[in-house]
Scaffold this motif. Structure first.
Motif, PDB file in Angstrom:
ATOM      1  N   LEU A   3      -6.983  11.416   0.376  1.00  0.00           N
ATOM      2  CA  LEU A   3      -5.834  11.325   1.278  1.00  0.00           C
ATOM      3  C   LEU A   3      -5.832  10.052   2.115  1.00  0.00           C
ATOM      4  O   LEU A   3      -4.935   9.858   2.929  1.00  0.00           O
ATOM      5  N   THR A   4      -6.804   9.193   1.904  1.00  0.00           N
ATOM      6  CA  THR A   4      -6.882   7.954   2.678  1.00  0.00           C
ATOM      7  C   THR A   4      -5.590   7.155   2.525  1.00  0.00           C
ATOM      8  O   THR A   4      -5.135   6.891   1.420  1.00  0.00           O
ATOM      9  N   GLY A   5      -4.987   6.826   3.671  1.00  0.00           N
ATOM     10  CA  GLY A   5      -3.763   6.032   3.679  1.00  0.00           C
ATOM     11  C   GLY A   5      -2.509   6.775   3.264  1.00  0.00           C
ATOM     12  O   GLY A   5      -1.471   6.160   3.070  1.00  0.00           O
ATOM     13  N   LYS A   6      -2.601   8.094   3.123  1.00  0.00           N
ATOM     14  CA  LYS A   6      -1.455   8.841   2.592  1.00  0.00           C
ATOM     15  C   LYS A   6      -0.796   9.801   3.573  1.00  0.00           C
ATOM     16  O   LYS A   6       0.228  10.380   3.244  1.00  0.00           O
ATOM     17  N   GLU A  54      16.937   2.445  12.890  1.00  0.00           N
ATOM     18  CA  GLU A  54      15.743   1.601  12.940  1.00  0.00           C
ATOM     19  C   GLU A  54      14.545   2.301  12.309  1.00  0.00           C
ATOM     20  O   GLU A  54      13.801   1.696  11.530  1.00  0.00           O
ATOM     21  N   LEU A  55      14.349   3.582  12.639  1.00  0.00           N
ATOM     22  CA  LEU A  55      13.223   4.326  12.070  1.00  0.00           C
ATOM     23  C   LEU A  55      13.418   4.511  10.568  1.00  0.00           C
ATOM     24  O   LEU A  55      12.480   4.350   9.787  1.00  0.00           O
ATOM     25  N   ARG A  56      14.631   4.814  10.147  1.00  0.00           N
ATOM     26  CA  ARG A  56      14.917   4.976   8.716  1.00  0.00           C
ATOM     27  C   ARG A  56      14.583   3.695   7.960  1.00  0.00           C
ATOM     28  O   ARG A  56      13.941   3.724   6.908  1.00  0.00           O
ATOM     29  N   ASP A  57      14.981   2.543   8.512  1.00  0.00           N
ATOM     30  CA  ASP A  57      14.703   1.264   7.868  1.00  0.00           C
ATOM     31  C   ASP A  57      13.206   0.972   7.837  1.00  0.00           C
ATOM     32  O   ASP A  57      12.685   0.461   6.843  1.00  0.00           O
ATOM     33  N   ARG A  58      12.515   1.281   8.920  1.00  0.00           N
ATOM     34  CA  ARG A  58      11.059   1.078   8.971  1.00  0.00           C
ATOM     35  C   ARG A  58      10.353   1.912   7.913  1.00  0.00           C
ATOM     36  O   ARG A  58       9.496   1.429   7.177  1.00  0.00           O
ATOM     37  N   VAL A  59      10.719   3.194   7.807  1.00  0.00           N
ATOM     38  CA  VAL A  59      10.104   4.080   6.813  1.00  0.00           C
ATOM     39  C   VAL A  59      10.395   3.564   5.406  1.00  0.00           C
ATOM     40  O   VAL A  59       9.502   3.524   4.549  1.00  0.00           O
ATOM     41  N   ARG A  60      11.618   3.143   5.170  1.00  0.00           N
ATOM     42  CA  ARG A  60      11.976   2.608   3.850  1.00  0.00           C
ATOM     43  C   ARG A  60      11.143   1.376   3.513  1.00  0.00           C
ATOM     44  O   ARG A  60      10.626   1.244   2.404  1.00  0.00           O
ATOM     45  N   ARG A  61      10.986   0.458   4.481  1.00  0.00           N
ATOM     46  CA  ARG A  61      10.176  -0.749   4.248  1.00  0.00           C
ATOM     47  C   ARG A  61       8.720  -0.384   3.955  1.00  0.00           C
ATOM     48  O   ARG A  61       8.115  -0.926   3.026  1.00  0.00           O
ATOM     49  N   GLU A  62       8.158   0.541   4.736  1.00  0.00           N
ATOM     50  CA  GLU A  62       6.764   0.932   4.540  1.00  0.00           C
ATOM     51  C   GLU A  62       6.559   1.611   3.184  1.00  0.00           C
ATOM     52  O   GLU A  62       5.575   1.339   2.485  1.00  0.00           O
ATOM     53  N   MET A  63       7.492   2.479   2.807  1.00  0.00           N
ATOM     54  CA  MET A  63       7.373   3.154   1.519  1.00  0.00           C
ATOM     55  C   MET A  63       7.515   2.168   0.359  1.00  0.00           C
ATOM     56  O   MET A  63       6.756   2.229  -0.616  1.00  0.00           O
ATOM     57  N   THR A  64       8.452   1.253   0.469  1.00  0.00           N
ATOM     58  CA  THR A  64       8.648   0.249  -0.576  1.00  0.00           C
ATOM     59  C   THR A  64       7.417  -0.631  -0.706  1.00  0.00           C
ATOM     60  O   THR A  64       6.948  -0.906  -1.822  1.00  0.00           O
ATOM     61  N   SER A  65       6.871  -1.059   0.407  1.00  0.00           N
ATOM     62  CA  SER A  65       5.683  -1.904   0.391  1.00  0.00           C
ATOM     63  C   SER A  65       4.504  -1.197  -0.274  1.00  0.00           C
ATOM     64  O   SER A  65       3.804  -1.787  -1.109  1.00  0.00           O
ATOM     65  N   THR A  66       4.298   0.053   0.078  1.00  0.00           N
ATOM     66  CA  THR A  66       3.200   0.819  -0.517  1.00  0.00           C
ATOM     67  C   THR A  66       3.420   1.012  -2.013  1.00  0.00           C
ATOM     68  O   THR A  66       2.498   0.838  -2.817  1.00  0.00           O
ATOM     69  N   PHE A  67       4.637   1.341  -2.394  1.00  0.00           N
ATOM     70  CA  PHE A  67       4.937   1.530  -3.809  1.00  0.00           C
ATOM     71  C   PHE A  67       4.659   0.248  -4.597  1.00  0.00           C
ATOM     72  O   PHE A  67       4.004   0.268  -5.634  1.00  0.00           O
ATOM     73  N   LEU A  68       5.159  -0.877  -4.098  1.00  0.00           N
ATOM     74  CA  LEU A  68       4.990  -2.139  -4.810  1.00  0.00           C
ATOM     75  C   LEU A  68       3.536  -2.585  -4.852  1.00  0.00           C
ATOM     76  O   LEU A  68       3.115  -3.246  -5.815  1.00  0.00           O
ATOM     77  N   LYS A  69       2.756  -2.222  -3.846  1.00  0.00           N
ATOM     78  CA  LYS A  69       1.335  -2.562  -3.843  1.00  0.00           C
ATOM     79  C   LYS A  69       0.620  -1.861  -5.004  1.00  0.00           C
ATOM     80  O   LYS A  69      -0.272  -2.426  -5.621  1.00  0.00           O
ATOM     81  N   HIS A  70       1.038  -0.647  -5.296  1.00  0.00           N
ATOM     82  CA  HIS A  70       0.399   0.134  -6.357  1.00  0.00           C
ATOM     83  C   HIS A  70       1.087  -0.022  -7.719  1.00  0.00           C
ATOM     84  O   HIS A  70       0.546   0.396  -8.736  1.00  0.00           O
ATOM     85  N   HIS A  71       2.275  -0.612  -7.720  1.00  0.00           N
ATOM     86  CA  HIS A  71       3.038  -0.822  -8.965  1.00  0.00           C
ATOM     87  C   HIS A  71       3.637  -2.232  -8.964  1.00  0.00           C
ATOM     88  O   HIS A  71       4.858  -2.400  -8.943  1.00  0.00           O
ATOM     89  N   PRO A  72       2.791  -3.255  -9.004  1.00  0.00           N
ATOM     90  CA  PRO A  72       3.302  -4.629  -8.915  1.00  0.00           C
ATOM     91  C   PRO A  72       4.235  -5.014 -10.052  1.00  0.00           C
ATOM     92  O   PRO A  72       5.056  -5.911  -9.908  1.00  0.00           O
ATOM     93  N   ASP A  73       4.153  -4.325 -11.167  1.00  0.00           N
ATOM     94  CA  ASP A  73       5.014  -4.615 -12.307  1.00  0.00           C
ATOM     95  C   ASP A  73       6.465  -4.198 -12.059  1.00  0.00           C
ATOM     96  O   ASP A  73       7.351  -4.528 -12.839  1.00  0.00           O
TER      97      ASP A  73
END
Length: 75
Positions: A3-6, A54-73
């Protein structure tokens, strides 16, 4: 370790369903366990007015960043 980071919890400290007490206890318990979980209590927000643009946009940015970190392709 799985669960680290999740774990990310965001809620208002004036929750309409009185869930802020349980959330505070969750935060304290996770801190005692040494978890890296993020538990945020947003001042003066309820269950229904927490999700601002603002919170919705922040959550979207954080989720997108995490997704792309694990799926760079997927860029």
């Amino acid at each position: 370790p799985k669960l680290t980071g999740k774990i990310h919890v965001i809620m208002g400290d004036a929750d309409t369903f009185y869930l802020e007490g349980a959330t505070r206890l969750l935060k304290e318990s996770l801190e005692k366990l040494g978890s890296d979980a993020v538990v945020e209590l947003v001042p003066e927000k309820t269950h229904f007015d927490l999700l601002s643009p603002e919170l919705r946009d922040r959550v979207r940015r954080e989720m997108t960043s995490t997704f792309l970190k694990h799926h760079p392709d997927r860029r």
